[in-house]
Write an enzyme that holds these catalytic residues in place. Sequence first.
Site, mmCIF file in Angstrom:
data_model
loop_
_atom_site.group_PDB
_atom_site.id
_atom_site.type_symbol
_atom_site.label_atom_id
_atom_site.label_comp_id
_atom_site.label_asym_id
_atom_site.label_seq_id
_atom_site.Cartn_x
_atom_site.Cartn_y
_atom_site.Cartn_z
ATOM 1 C CG HIS A 87 -1.862 1.210 1.164
ATOM 2 N ND1 HIS A 87 -3.060 1.175 0.488
ATOM 3 C CD2 HIS A 87 -1.747 2.468 1.671
ATOM 4 C CE1 HIS A 87 -3.644 2.357 0.592
ATOM 5 N NE2 HIS A 87 -2.867 3.152 1.301
ATOM 6 C CG ASP A 166 -11.271 3.264 5.313
ATOM 7 O OD1 ASP A 166 -10.721 4.229 5.875
ATOM 8 O OD2 ASP A 166 -10.991 2.884 4.169
ATOM 9 N NE ARG A 173 -8.959 10.820 6.502
ATOM 10 C CZ ARG A 173 -8.100 9.925 6.005
ATOM 11 N NH1 ARG A 173 -8.502 8.700 5.704
ATOM 12 N NH2 ARG A 173 -6.836 10.266 5.808
ATOM 13 C CB SER A 188 -7.925 5.310 6.518
ATOM 14 O OG SER A 188 -8.406 5.102 5.208
ATOM 15 C CE LYS A 192 -8.513 1.395 2.122
ATOM 16 N NZ LYS A 192 -8.493 2.612 2.956
#
Length: 438
Positions: A87, A166, A173, A188, A192
């Site tokens: 990520h 989320d 956001r 966040s 996930k």
Amino acid sequence: MDPVAVIARKRDGHELTDAEIRWAVAAYTSGAFADVQMAALLMAIVLRGMSAAETASLESAMRASGTTADLTGLRRGGARLPTADKHSTGGVGDKITLPLAPLVAACGAAVPQLSGRALGHTGGTLDKLESIPGWRADVPMRAFRRQLEDVGAVVCAAGADLAPADRAMYALRDITGTVESIPLIAASIMSKKLAEGSEALVLDVKVGSGAFMTDAGSARELARTMVRLGTDAGVRTTALLTAMDTPLGRTVGNALEVAEAVEVLAGGGPPDVVELTVALAREMLATAGLDSADPAARLADGAAMDRWRRMISAQGGDPDAPLPAARHVDTVRAEPGAAGVVTRLDARAVGEAARILGAGRRGPGDRVQAGAGIEIHARPGERVAAGGRLLSLHTDAPERFAAAREALAGAIDIGPRGPAGVDAGAGGAGPLVLGRVT
């Protein structure tokens, strides 16, 4: 519990309890905690921060708002498939996921890559892939597992039942100025990533003007926070700190970045994109226990390109279809007397300009343009002639050119010599990997 009381406690700098955080997340998911109230709580968190315990509670509550995927038992040819994911915290021109997922799959791991859309000035992997005709971001769980076993990689949206809190908070956001917060970013991302069920996770934590963390100290704190959340949840987790003062590669925008990613898979592409792709692939493979695999070789022999084509086809896309192109192009040139070497290209300004052109969203419900974005003709360390091309701006809405040029004002510096430590021949901008956190 009372939403106003919870908001006020955080506003006043108090540490929220695990019960308060879990209640707020569950109430927001069910609709009992209104958008305007959650926006207020998010702003209070941005201003007051969260302790390590609060951040862990928030991540856990967001993950518990939906189901958790079970990827145990993935097999190919009778052998177990180790799973590894990556990520990025978000950057400008960051198309690394596109070549990385098929590359790691070609090396023997399964890559369950749940990705997101554009957030602020940073691009979104799903928006990029959706520029490929026919490609679908939504993959049902049964097909998700089958594609992991058959192809080795899936890049898709999180299902509606995976960390739904989320999903809602992420969108809120983006439009309320509450993106730049270490606890919110960490919770966040990890809600996930931990819900998707991968055994190993590598985090690409960006640092620089184009990142949400603009200084190395904040980036390292974010990396440590996320690594701790992953490790505590039983997932092998590491992080690389990588530079984001200059955009990655030579394109920013959806279809433009897809085309550049395909160049990398074909054995070419910008040196910085290739370097970071291979570095992250090695980190993912090592974390998954596949230390002997050679990702550079899989780029060179075409194995990664084969996985890319199969991955795109499996999700309904046509890897041979022409990519969308913007109808209008405007060229930004150096001043007539400004010959020299580019010493700075500000990633944040380029990202904002790309968003204005249509590559990202400027408000709720805004749709991205597949062909919008920016081509970079001169990177730091590269020479430009007087009046030479610096950038090409792409959009279907030419009335946006003026605002994009305004966003780029002061973003490019040209001097008699390039920045120290930069290889002008490679068109680089200094070292890409700045550190590692375990």
